[in-house]
Design an enzyme around this catalytic site. Structure first.
Site, PDB file in Angstrom:
ATOM      1  N   HIS A  95       0.836  -1.205   0.000  1.00 57.34           N
ATOM      2  CA  HIS A  95       0.000   0.000   0.000  1.00 57.34           C
ATOM      3  C   HIS A  95       0.877   1.264   0.000  1.00 57.34           C
ATOM      4  O   HIS A  95       0.735   2.123  -0.872  1.00 57.34           O
ATOM      5  CB  HIS A  95      -0.923  -0.005   1.227  1.00 57.34           C
ATOM      6  CG  HIS A  95      -1.796   1.205   1.327  1.00 57.34           C
ATOM      7  ND1 HIS A  95      -3.095   1.219   0.861  1.00 57.34           N
ATOM      8  CD2 HIS A  95      -1.567   2.459   1.810  1.00 57.34           C
ATOM      9  CE1 HIS A  95      -3.614   2.427   1.059  1.00 57.34           C
ATOM     10  NE2 HIS A  95      -2.705   3.196   1.643  1.00 57.34           N
ATOM     11  N   GLU A  96       1.787   1.331   0.945  1.00 52.61           N
ATOM     12  CA  GLU A  96       2.657   2.519   1.021  1.00 52.61           C
ATOM     13  C   GLU A  96       3.563   2.579  -0.208  1.00 52.61           C
ATOM     14  O   GLU A  96       3.898   3.662  -0.692  1.00 52.61           O
ATOM     15  CB  GLU A  96       3.474   2.522   2.315  1.00 52.61           C
ATOM     16  CG  GLU A  96       2.647   2.487   3.615  1.00 52.61           C
ATOM     17  CD  GLU A  96       1.549   3.545   3.707  1.00 52.61           C
ATOM     18  OE1 GLU A  96       1.703   4.612   3.088  1.00 52.61           O
ATOM     19  OE2 GLU A  96       0.534   3.300   4.389  1.00 52.61           O
TER      20      GLU A  96
ATOM     21  N   GLU B 256      -4.632   7.965  -2.952  1.00 55.57           N
ATOM     22  CA  GLU B 256      -5.163   6.724  -2.393  1.00 55.57           C
ATOM     23  C   GLU B 256      -5.510   5.736  -3.517  1.00 55.57           C
ATOM     24  O   GLU B 256      -5.449   4.530  -3.322  1.00 55.57           O
ATOM     25  CB  GLU B 256      -6.389   7.068  -1.541  1.00 55.57           C
ATOM     26  CG  GLU B 256      -6.678   6.136  -0.408  1.00 55.57           C
ATOM     27  CD  GLU B 256      -5.534   5.874   0.558  1.00 55.57           C
ATOM     28  OE1 GLU B 256      -4.604   6.695   0.706  1.00 55.57           O
ATOM     29  OE2 GLU B 256      -5.567   4.795   1.162  1.00 55.57           O
TER      30      GLU B 256
HETATM   31 ZN    ZN Z   1      -2.884   5.347   1.861  1.00 57.29          ZN
END
Ligand code: ZN
Length: 506
Positions: free
Chosen positions: A270-271, A300
């Site tokens: 995710h990061e 995001e």
């Molecule tokens: Zn995020």
């Protein structure tokens, strides 16, 4: 047209000021990274003072009378038209923030900053003790501030528009309401069907995964999705995040839980997705405030794209599962790729947003969005917030928290004064699926590429259509240019139905 001497001087002064403000910002980002990755506890107080001084200095530079004069000169239609595209976008972006900031009363703003700093630490204790009453007076004041800010910033239809605009420029309640309503109906129906199958994950419990070995796998995954470690690094933290110190220093952090292998793996991807975005911004934007992601929602979309659409796909793990087996041969000896794949895509209504799966995640966001709007219009009082929260949990997810610590107190956002932020997370999902459909038309064999361990086709598409622009374009412009359509919920719903339909046979 050639620039007049005064316009030329305004461009020069503006650029120089932005360069210096950017250097202060680099120091602030590095201090922030250090604070969250192991700065000694006793230094925190003096550190906070230094952060205060540097932030005030940046704020002063960006809101000075002189700044206003340069921006006015450059926004004159004739002058503006003769600027190069990067300078035009810079003037547009800086002017918008300048006006927002100038509309706030400085004394009131300082009071708000102090209030939320205090509220965040009160929140920690309140959450731990599951005691909403402790936080309530702070939240009441914070909500009043939000109402004041919305009036000061201005809006056309709904006061919430003024707050949304801060995170997702241009987005309004008039767009979000029907989008979220549709999403709510379709998602709850899919969720009911999935829950009805009674299928549960067969992932073995109680096994330990050595943290140092988890780090090895995380580094392998980051490299394999295209993250450049020569302009980045991976560190450990309590709450994982990505932060860009500058264009060539884009850092990722993660958290290793020895009883839970999946937490670090997907947190890191995710990061890593956020980091790929920042590493792909055009170097032409260095030393301008455009050298960052376009909005919270677009950012995001990139992290969720890599974490969920790529990272939880079977194709991705057909290539990488053998690596995981090599690192953890005893722990995973009896776990097949199929069991692993189902475990990483298990759907189950849960209380905590950050632990929610792809299907239920947006429901957690819609709940918060509806409550924030009601607080802002005065239809809901802070005192009634816990009851309203529990009621909506029952309606949307069919479960109710046992106490406020796992309910209304779970997120830091409201204590931090970040009203209007939550929708960005749901938008991230929607944008991601819309980008997927557009990418699929150009890279139809992306899953075969993943099976071979290749990401060039996928990343190349993102670089070309999203990453390189930084903040040159507004979120809505990026979406329309990249996909040919404005933001819509259908691609996301098609993605969910296709994926979970196959996984759960619904
Ligand atoms: Zn995020």
């Amino acid at each position: 047209m050639v620039l007049t001497q005064s316009a030329e001087e305004a461009v020069r002064q503006l650029k120089e000021t932005l360069r210096i403000a950017g250097h202060h910002q680099q120091a602030l980002y590095l201090l922030s990274w250090d604070n969250r990755t192991g700065a000694p506890k006793k230094g925190v107080q003096l550190r906070a003072e230094a952060i205060g001084t540097l932030s005030e200095e940046v704020f002063r530079m960006m809101t000075s009378e002189q700044m206003g004069e340069w921006l006015d000169t450059l926004a004159e239609p004739d002058v503006f038209a003769s600027l190069d595209p990067v300078t035009q976008a810079t003037v547009r972006y800086v002017r918008r923030n300048y006006e927002r900031n100038r509309r706030l009363d400085p004394a009131q703003h300082r009071e708000f900053v102090t209030l939320v700093a205090e509220a965040e630490s009160v929140w920690e204790g309140a959450k731990h003790a599951a005691d909403f009453a402790r936080l309530r007076p702070y939240l009441e004041r914070i909500v009043e501030f939000q109402k004041t800010f919305a009036q000061a910033w201005g809006y056309a239809d709904h006061p919430y528009d003024a707050l949304l605009d801060k995170y997702e420029p241009g987005l309004t309640v008039a767009q979000l309401d029907p989008l979220f309503e549709h999403l709510k109906t379709e998602t709850t129906a899919l969720l009911r069907a999935i829950v009805g199958t009674g299928r549960r994950s067969e992932w073995p419990q109680g096994r330990r995964f050595d943290a140092a070995k988890q780090r090895e796998v995380c580094l392998h995954l980051l490299k394999s999705i295209g993250y450049d470690l020569e302009m980045g690094r991976l560190d450990e933290t309590e709450h994982p995040f990505q932060i860009s110190i500058n264009r060539y220093d884009v850092r990722v952090t993660t958290r290793y839980v020895e009883e839970d292998l999946l937490s670090a793996l997907f947190g890191t991807i995710h990061e890593g997705g956020h980091a790929l975005y920042e590493q792909g911004i055009s170097p032409d934007l260095i030393n301008t405030p455009l050298c960052e992601g376009a909005s919270m929602g677009i950012h995001e979309s990139q992290s969720r794209f890599w974490e969920n659409i790529i990272g939880r796909s079977r194709a991705f793990w057909e290539h990488h599962y053998p690596v995981l087996l090599q690192v953890f041969p005893t722990q995973l000896a009896d776990v097949s790729l199929d069991v692993f794949h189902r475990a990483i895509n298990e759907v189950q209504p849960s209380l905590i947003r950050i632990e929610a799966d792809e299907v239920t995640y947006n429901l957690h966001i819609i709940l918060r969005y509806e409550l924030e709007k009601a607080l802002l219009t005065g239809d809901l009082k802070v005192a009634d917030l816990p009851a309203a929260w529990n009621e909506k949990m029952r309606e949307l997810l069919g479960i109710v928290p046992r106490h406020d610590g796992e309910g209304v107190l779970q997120d830091v956002h409201w204590s931090g004064g970040d009203f209007g932020y939550f929708p960005s997370y749901a938008l991230g999902n929607l944008y991601a699926a819309q980008f997927l459909e557009a990418m699929e038309r150009v890279v139809p064999d992306w899953e075969d590429q993943l099976r071979r361990g290749q990401v060039d086709g996928i990343l190349g598409w993102q670089r070309e259509h999203i990453h390189r622009y930084g903040r040159m374009l507004e979120p809505a412009e990026i979406v329309v240019r990249a996909t040919g359509r404005p933001l819509e919920a259908e691609p996301w719903l098609r993605y969910l139905k296709r994926k979970y339909g196959a996984l759960y046979g619904v």
